[in-house]
Scaffold this motif. Structure first.
Motif, PDB file in Angstrom:
ATOM      1  N   ALA A  33      -7.021  -2.202   2.233  1.00 25.07           N
ATOM      2  CA  ALA A  33      -6.378  -2.833   1.071  1.00 25.07           C
ATOM      3  C   ALA A  33      -7.070  -2.413  -0.217  1.00 25.07           C
TER       4      ALA A  33
ATOM      5  N   PHE B  68      -4.530  -9.031  -3.663  1.00 21.20           N
ATOM      6  CA  PHE B  68      -5.966  -8.774  -3.566  1.00 21.20           C
ATOM      7  C   PHE B  68      -6.580  -8.661  -4.953  1.00 21.20           C
TER       8      PHE B  68
ATOM      9  N   LEU C 150      -0.139  -8.804  -1.205  1.00 23.22           N
ATOM     10  CA  LEU C 150      -0.223  -9.175   0.207  1.00 23.22           C
ATOM     11  C   LEU C 150       1.164  -9.632   0.645  1.00 23.22           C
TER      12      LEU C 150
ATOM     13  N   ARG D 142       6.201 -11.252  -0.594  1.00 32.78           N
ATOM     14  CA  ARG D 142       4.871 -11.174  -1.186  1.00 32.78           C
ATOM     15  C   ARG D 142       4.311 -12.585  -1.293  1.00 32.78           C
TER      16      ARG D 142
ATOM     17  N   ASP E 173      -3.487  -4.238  -4.740  1.00 34.33           N
ATOM     18  CA  ASP E 173      -2.380  -4.437  -3.791  1.00 34.33           C
ATOM     19  C   ASP E 173      -1.864  -5.874  -3.774  1.00 34.33           C
TER      20      ASP E 173
ATOM     21  N   ALA F 203      -1.000  -5.041   3.248  1.00 37.09           N
ATOM     22  CA  ALA F 203      -1.353  -4.800   1.852  1.00 37.09           C
ATOM     23  C   ALA F 203      -0.586  -3.578   1.384  1.00 37.09           C
TER      24      ALA F 203
ATOM     25  N   VAL G 112      -8.901 -12.273  -1.813  1.00 33.37           N
ATOM     26  CA  VAL G 112      -7.454 -12.366  -1.690  1.00 33.37           C
ATOM     27  C   VAL G 112      -6.994 -13.759  -2.118  1.00 33.37           C
TER      28      VAL G 112
END
Lengths: 307, 307
Positions: free
Chosen positions: B147, B281, B153, B277, B151, B264, B225
């Motif tokens: 990741a 991160f 998640l 989504r 990015d 990711a 995250v």
């Protein structure tokens, strides 16, 4: 209650791909594109295959050796493995087990690439497993079922040393080392297996006993097999600790835990590694045994039968 | 007493080949010549991962689905497997287990090619295992650790349905079927995994709970995250049986047994399959959660922690 053979029959009904070899071989042979792989999986349960007070490093060694021996029986070289481990709640045991695992993997040149670790129910006996992957040395690794009626039956090394080691340990003895070591730290025959795969018509490892495993090879090949107990190769230490007579040879040939290779080959073939001819195949079915050519009754137990 | 993480640390010291991915991924990736393979092994212990009165065919299905889900998380297609089974002494159980195994293998297109069957000590709880081999769809299957700080998640499907099914079963209910089925017959996302492997920087399956698995991905990637619980996708049946509020979303996000893919990816990337989504991160470490942007304290348990 399901027996192991009955359960394997159930599995066989859903394992129909040729790679499974009818679940009747030491290992599967899976072909992916141009690459063939030999795969095997062996489990050890505490109280069945090992005892709670067996040294954990030796238990790990035998778990690896049992799998590698299956690969060797197909002429394959070990490449990688995945482990399965139920945690015991005993940190010293687990740690010693991993140390023995590392020693065995180093010895056999096999990579540990994955696995699973779980906590079993409290008080449950340990269940250990290994899935091993090997690379074959011939395009079609020998199965158990390829023996010809004209073939001789051969075996590598000596037979009965592992059984002898267990008897000595159970009697409180720790010598001779060669026999103890054959039981505690068996040696799978990788190089022998690779060489013999070139000439063997059928091959397997001797795990449950020479007699029962020979009978299985004959059955898989649709043949009968004869073994002369006087030809069964015994080590000097075995003969020193027991004897070289018919009873001793019968114990050796039914004791199991040998990690030797049993194979069918043309009696005139040049053997690439030392091996002893202990008998031969013939049309028909079943196992018959003799002692220097004189018929001998089959014993009640041909080998170590897993419950 | 050794915990699972402590034991895996021990194993890690002998699993140094890159194929092992530091034993920190869903599966191993082994390259043989030009052929890469994805390999995984999962075990289920009775009394820990399933109950003695769970339908045996469903236990078999979950054993297969858990392994296939690990393959899917690496973008791999299932090819073949080897089973490990301790016999239970209950022929009807064993037979129903093999029937469920056959159904699951047919469903996922995976060949059974071998394994081992043993009799465990009398009264010992069943230990079942599967080693699965898959073919990757990209040269380097996504790991958990790739990741990037920029990015997003994402997660496929809906979260919490398996957990909800278990709650309903424990309360004696058998409806709605979608939730019961999510628990009893989970669906691994093979096609989604193959498609997402093309664009995901990191990917894993949600097995222990969205929160704990997201925290593991962030930790493996050296990042922090954030997850907004209000974004966690819940099914209509889940909302109908529970609610769509913060508590329900938290239960869904910590329940585990989801068999969805967590990944990711660049927030601007075109997603080849539907996914939601749920967060993103950032530099730093650890997991933080919110509800519609308002900070929420982390719960005591982020997921289902194996003992």
């Amino acid at each position: 209650m399901t027996t192991e053979p009955a359960y394997i029959d159930l599995l066989r009904s859903i394992a129909t791909d040729p790679a499974a070899r009818r679940l009747a071989d030491d290992a599967a042979v899976l072909t992916i594109g141009k690459q063939s792989l030999v795969l095997t999986k062996d489990m050890l349960a505490q109280g069945v295959h090992f005892l709670p007070d067996d040294p954990p490093a030796d238990v790990a060694w035998k778990l690896v050796a049992a799998n590698v021996s299956d690969l060797a029986a197909k002429g394959a070289t070990p490449l990688a493995c995945l482990t399965g481990h139920t945690l015991s709640g005993d940190a010293a045991w687990d740690s010693a087990f991993v140390q023995g695992l590392g020693e065995a993997l180093d010895h056999y040149g096999m990579l540990l690439i994955g696995g699973d670790t779980i906590s079993a129910a409290a008080g449950a006996p340990r269940v250990l497993s290994l899935t091993a992957i090997g690379l074959p040395s011939v395009p079609v690794p020998p199965s158990r079922s390829g023996a010809l009626a004209s073939d001789g039956l051969f075996v590598t090394g000596t037979i009965g040393d592992g059984w002898a080691g267990l008897q000595l340990l159970q009697a409180g003895r720790t010598e001779p080392r060669s026999l103890i070591s054959a039981y505690r730290r068996p040696q799978a025959r990788i190089a022998d297996g690779r060489a013999l795969a070139q000439i063997a018509h059928a091959m397997m490892d001797v795990s449950d006993g020479l007699l029962i495993d020979a009978a299985r090879m004959a059955d898989a090949s649709g043949l009968g097999v004869k073994i002369d107990l006087a030809k069964v190769p015994l080590s000097e230490d075995f003969v020193g600790a027991f004897a070289a007579d018919q009873d001793a040879a019968l114990s050796a040939a039914t004791g199991g835990d040998d990690y030797q290779l049993l194979f069918a080959a043309d009696g005139q073939a040049h053997l690439p590694v030392p091996a002893v001819r202990v008998g031969g195949f013939a049309e028909g079915s079943g196992l018959t045994i003799s002692w220097n050519g004189m018929p001998v009754d089959l014993p009640a137990k041909l080998g170590w039968l897993h419950g």
